[in-house]
Design an enzyme around this catalytic site. Structure first.
Site, PDB file in Angstrom:
ATOM      1  N   PRO A  10      10.940  20.660  28.502  1.00  0.00           N
ATOM      2  CA  PRO A  10       9.502  20.396  28.541  1.00  0.00           C
ATOM      3  C   PRO A  10       8.794  21.054  29.715  1.00  0.00           C
ATOM      4  O   PRO A  10       9.326  21.139  30.816  1.00  0.00           O
ATOM      5  CB  PRO A  10       9.408  18.876  28.630  1.00  0.00           C
ATOM      6  CG  PRO A  10      10.733  18.418  29.104  1.00  0.00           C
ATOM      7  CD  PRO A  10      11.726  19.431  28.636  1.00  0.00           C
ATOM      8  N   ASN A  11       7.603  21.516  29.409  1.00  0.00           N
ATOM      9  CA  ASN A  11       6.648  22.100  30.361  1.00  0.00           C
ATOM     10  C   ASN A  11       7.024  23.481  30.868  1.00  0.00           C
ATOM     11  O   ASN A  11       6.245  24.099  31.596  1.00  0.00           O
ATOM     12  CB  ASN A  11       6.393  21.150  31.536  1.00  0.00           C
ATOM     13  CG  ASN A  11       5.829  19.833  31.069  1.00  0.00           C
ATOM     14  OD1 ASN A  11       4.888  19.811  30.277  1.00  0.00           O
ATOM     15  ND2 ASN A  11       6.413  18.734  31.509  1.00  0.00           N
ATOM     16  N   ARG A  18       1.713  26.630  35.961  1.00  0.00           N
ATOM     17  CA  ARG A  18       2.100  25.278  36.370  1.00  0.00           C
ATOM     18  C   ARG A  18       2.704  25.293  37.769  1.00  0.00           C
ATOM     19  O   ARG A  18       3.762  25.859  37.980  1.00  0.00           O
ATOM     20  CB  ARG A  18       3.120  24.715  35.386  1.00  0.00           C
ATOM     21  CG  ARG A  18       3.636  23.359  35.786  1.00  0.00           C
ATOM     22  CD  ARG A  18       4.747  22.904  34.852  1.00  0.00           C
ATOM     23  NE  ARG A  18       5.338  21.673  35.346  1.00  0.00           N
ATOM     24  CZ  ARG A  18       6.614  21.390  35.270  1.00  0.00           C
ATOM     25  NH1 ARG A  18       7.452  22.231  34.705  1.00  0.00           N
ATOM     26  NH2 ARG A  18       7.063  20.252  35.748  1.00  0.00           N
ATOM     27  N   TYR A  23       7.242  26.563  41.121  1.00  0.00           N
ATOM     28  CA  TYR A  23       7.944  27.264  40.053  1.00  0.00           C
ATOM     29  C   TYR A  23       7.721  28.769  40.018  1.00  0.00           C
ATOM     30  O   TYR A  23       8.314  29.464  39.195  1.00  0.00           O
ATOM     31  CB  TYR A  23       7.546  26.656  38.696  1.00  0.00           C
ATOM     32  CG  TYR A  23       7.903  25.193  38.602  1.00  0.00           C
ATOM     33  CD1 TYR A  23       9.229  24.781  38.530  1.00  0.00           C
ATOM     34  CD2 TYR A  23       6.914  24.218  38.613  1.00  0.00           C
ATOM     35  CE1 TYR A  23       9.559  23.446  38.458  1.00  0.00           C
ATOM     36  CE2 TYR A  23       7.231  22.866  38.535  1.00  0.00           C
ATOM     37  CZ  TYR A  23       8.553  22.492  38.464  1.00  0.00           C
ATOM     38  OH  TYR A  23       8.881  21.166  38.400  1.00  0.00           O
ATOM     39  N   ASN A  74      18.144  24.702  30.959  1.00  0.00           N
ATOM     40  CA  ASN A  74      17.178  24.143  31.890  1.00  0.00           C
ATOM     41  C   ASN A  74      16.466  23.059  31.097  1.00  0.00           C
ATOM     42  O   ASN A  74      15.521  23.336  30.365  1.00  0.00           O
ATOM     43  CB  ASN A  74      16.190  25.185  32.401  1.00  0.00           C
ATOM     44  CG  ASN A  74      15.215  24.609  33.410  1.00  0.00           C
ATOM     45  OD1 ASN A  74      15.084  23.396  33.539  1.00  0.00           O
ATOM     46  ND2 ASN A  74      14.528  25.473  34.126  1.00  0.00           N
ATOM     47  N   ALA A  77      12.544  18.023  32.870  1.00  0.00           N
ATOM     48  CA  ALA A  77      12.592  16.607  33.234  1.00  0.00           C
ATOM     49  C   ALA A  77      13.647  15.837  32.441  1.00  0.00           C
ATOM     50  O   ALA A  77      14.140  14.804  32.918  1.00  0.00           O
ATOM     51  CB  ALA A  77      11.219  15.972  33.037  1.00  0.00           C
ATOM     52  N   GLU A  98      24.069  24.730  33.923  1.00  0.00           N
ATOM     53  CA  GLU A  98      22.779  24.079  34.150  1.00  0.00           C
ATOM     54  C   GLU A  98      21.985  24.926  35.129  1.00  0.00           C
ATOM     55  O   GLU A  98      22.524  25.390  36.138  1.00  0.00           O
ATOM     56  CB  GLU A  98      23.015  22.687  34.735  1.00  0.00           C
ATOM     57  CG  GLU A  98      21.767  21.908  35.015  1.00  0.00           C
ATOM     58  CD  GLU A  98      22.045  20.531  35.613  1.00  0.00           C
ATOM     59  OE1 GLU A  98      21.068  19.894  36.040  1.00  0.00           O
ATOM     60  OE2 GLU A  98      23.213  20.105  35.673  1.00  0.00           O
ATOM     61  N   HIS A 100      18.015  25.522  37.138  1.00  0.00           N
ATOM     62  CA  HIS A 100      16.684  25.036  37.525  1.00  0.00           C
ATOM     63  C   HIS A 100      16.028  26.092  38.403  1.00  0.00           C
ATOM     64  O   HIS A 100      16.696  26.719  39.234  1.00  0.00           O
ATOM     65  CB  HIS A 100      16.779  23.721  38.301  1.00  0.00           C
ATOM     66  CG  HIS A 100      17.410  22.626  37.511  1.00  0.00           C
ATOM     67  ND1 HIS A 100      16.738  21.937  36.543  1.00  0.00           N
ATOM     68  CD2 HIS A 100      18.671  22.132  37.544  1.00  0.00           C
ATOM     69  CE1 HIS A 100      17.555  21.047  36.004  1.00  0.00           C
ATOM     70  NE2 HIS A 100      18.732  21.157  36.589  1.00  0.00           N
ATOM     71  N   ARG A 107      13.682  18.079  46.393  1.00  0.00           N
ATOM     72  CA  ARG A 107      12.490  17.486  45.790  1.00  0.00           C
ATOM     73  C   ARG A 107      12.606  15.965  45.759  1.00  0.00           C
ATOM     74  O   ARG A 107      13.442  15.394  46.441  1.00  0.00           O
ATOM     75  CB  ARG A 107      12.304  18.087  44.397  1.00  0.00           C
ATOM     76  CG  ARG A 107      12.108  19.615  44.520  1.00  0.00           C
ATOM     77  CD  ARG A 107      11.608  20.286  43.309  1.00  0.00           C
ATOM     78  NE  ARG A 107      10.358  19.704  42.851  1.00  0.00           N
ATOM     79  CZ  ARG A 107       9.942  19.807  41.604  1.00  0.00           C
ATOM     80  NH1 ARG A 107      10.662  20.464  40.709  1.00  0.00           N
ATOM     81  NH2 ARG A 107       8.802  19.262  41.240  1.00  0.00           N
TER      82      ARG A 107
END
Length: 177
Positions: A10-11, A18, A23, A74, A77, A98, A100, A107
């Site tokens: 998502p996103n 964004r 990012y 990725n 969330a 995985e 990111h 964070r």
């Protein structure tokens, strides 16, 4: 040519606009191009997808069994919330890397936990879009290692000494006495 499924959660479709301070300014299409370029250099084909829907990501993961050699994920969330994605990854039993864009460990505290990590060969985070390039390299390494295990299973050297080596050790011991 091995095919790798690259899934984005998502996103991630909003990359470029964004929170660019977190990012970066590259779009998901920019990242796709980088990922596909590196994959081609490594002899891999890429199927690059994005969805904001958890059920769609799960369907793609399940569909990868028998179709893809591995998954680069990725989950956005969903990384921190989705047992269902983790269960799907476990069910297909493919190598997973995985990835990111940001360093999730620098964070918010809730981002420090990943349900995906338990199923992953490794985690790459914090290098912006370069994280995807590194993930392709990691997947190529994992697939190469698995290929070596399939094609070159040599018999392990015997741990039991043969008669000649036993006799030589016995003769050496007698000389020392």
């Amino acid at each position: 040519m091995d095919s790798v499924l690259v899934l984005n959660g998502p996103n991630l479709n909003l990359l470029g606009t964004r929170e660019p301070d977190i990012y970066g300014s590259e779009t998901l299409d920019d990242i796709r191009a980088k990922t596909e370029g590196r994959a081609a250099e490594r002899g891999l084909a890429v199927d690059f997808r994005q969805s904001n829907a958890e059920h769609e990501l799960i369907g793609w993961i399940q569909g990868a069994k028998g179709q893809a050699a591995g998954i680069i994920l990725n989950a956005g969330a969903f990384t921190h919330t989705s047992l269902a994605i983790a269960d799907a990854l476990a069910a297909v039993a493919l190598p997973v890397v995985e990835v990111h864009l940001s360093n999730i460990y620098r964070r918010e505290h809730f981002r420090h936990h990943s349900y995906v990590s338990r199923q992953a060969e490794g985690v790459i985070c914090g290098f912006g879009s370069e994280s995807y390039v590194l993930a392709v390299d990691a997947m190529a390494h994992v697939l190469g290692r698995k290929g070596e295990n399939r094609t070159s299973r040599k018999a392990a050297p015997s741990r039991t000494p043969n008669k000649a080596s036993r006799a030589a050790r016995t003769a050496t011991k007698k000389k020392r006495s």
